[in-house]
Design an enzyme around this catalytic site. Structure first.
Site, mmCIF file in Angstrom:
data_model
loop_
_atom_site.group_PDB
_atom_site.id
_atom_site.type_symbol
_atom_site.label_atom_id
_atom_site.label_comp_id
_atom_site.label_asym_id
_atom_site.label_seq_id
_atom_site.Cartn_x
_atom_site.Cartn_y
_atom_site.Cartn_z
ATOM 1 N N SER A 151 3.206 -8.774 -5.618
ATOM 2 C CA SER A 151 4.353 -8.042 -5.077
ATOM 3 C C SER A 151 4.576 -8.418 -3.614
ATOM 4 C CB SER A 151 4.127 -6.529 -5.188
ATOM 5 O OG SER A 151 3.193 -6.095 -4.207
ATOM 6 N N LYS A 153 -3.854 -4.315 0.968
ATOM 7 C CA LYS A 153 -3.111 -3.716 2.082
ATOM 8 C C LYS A 153 -3.867 -3.989 3.381
ATOM 9 C CE LYS A 153 -0.372 -1.539 -0.891
ATOM 10 N NZ LYS A 153 1.034 -1.941 -1.128
ATOM 11 N N SER A 189 6.196 -0.714 0.147
ATOM 12 C CA SER A 189 4.752 -0.612 -0.030
ATOM 13 C C SER A 189 4.346 0.797 -0.446
ATOM 14 C CB SER A 189 4.039 -0.985 1.280
ATOM 15 O OG SER A 189 2.641 -0.820 1.154
#
Length: 274
Positions: free
Chosen positions: A40, A115, A222
């Site tokens: 993504s 992340k 996100s």
């Protein structure tokens, strides 16, 4: 006859060498590094859809989430080391640093996420107008031009990017404002922020002991610690859920398949992750 015997021995030795090499590579992969494919755009522009990297498991030691696995046999890390789960400890544990790009296991779904580590245990955090307020002080952001990409389906899932200059026609240039964010420890990284959305203004979070707070660099795209797990986010992430640190991109492809060599991003091969 002797030459045939010599030729046969040579073939056997070659097969042995290949087998040993595969075994060594397998041990190396399961113990020290884990491959990860970026699915993504939540970490743009640091990581793009189609980037392929190896996650350094040694950076933080081992837990149920980073335990060696046998993917070719359908055996997950938790299958082997599930008995370690819920103690929130690690073997040969290393301390994560603010700014690290980390792969971790989602506390509820068990899906692997990647992340940036923003909040350490004991920190207070809040996001106001897209700016992180860390322990009462704004984290500096400096404008750094515009990030551009083609408005087109990306990766195997065919997702199209969000654009500040949108709606944009298919194949047109998609633009996002880019900033350089600098944490108190001196580490800097680039972030993207298109608009003032609900996740750009949050309540105050206090990171519990033994847990961490993560955010994506592509702030408007996100699902991260800004949202609780019950609301589709990540929430706080326990120490034991960390898999490893992303240090370097090995390979990158902008196409739906890595076999489409004309979509390879040669400028991203062996690129460091910062």
């Amino acid at each position: 006859m002797a030459s045939e015997e010599k030729s046969g021995n040579s073939i056997v030795e070659t097969i042995k060498t290949v087998v040993y090499a595969l075994l060594i590579a397998g041990v190396f992969r399961t113990l020290f590094f884990q491959p990860f494919w970026i699915p993504s755009g939540s970490m743009k522009e640091t990581l793009l859809i189609g980037d392929f990297l190896f996650v350094n498991k040694m950076a933080y030691g081992y837990s149920y989430a980073s335990c060696p696995s046998l993917p070719f046999a359908g055996v997950d890390a938790e299958d082997l080391c599930g008995f370690l789960k819920n103690d929130n400890n690690r073997i040969w544990g290393g301390e994560p640093e603010r700014g690290d790009v980390v792969v971790f296991r989602h506390p509820v779904s068990g899906v692997d996420y990647i992340k940036r580590l923003v909040g350490l245990p004991g920190d207070t955090l809040q996001v106001k107008n897209g700016v992180i307020i860390l322990n009462g002080k704004p984290v500096p952001q400096e404008p750094d031009g515009i990030f551009t990409e083609t408005n087109a389906p990306q990766g195997p899932q065919g997702r199209r990017p969000g654009c500040e200059n949108g709606p944009v026609a298919l194949g047109a240039v998609c633009e996002k404002p880019r900033f350089v964010e600098t944490f108190p420890n001196g580490t800097s990284h680039k972030i993207l922020n298109i608009a003032d959305l609900p996740a750009d203004n949050t309540a105050v979070f206090r990171v519990p002991e033994g847990q961490f707070f993560f955010m994506g660099d592509n702030r408007d795209n996100s699902a991260d610690s800004r949202l609780a797990q019950v609301r589709g986010g990540v929430g706080f992430v326990p120490y034991e859920n960390l898999i490893g640190r992303a240090d370097r991109i090995v390979f990158s492809s902008a196409g739906a398949s890595m076999l489409y060599f004309w979509t390879w991003r040669g400028d991203r091969f062996l690129k460091g992750v910062h």
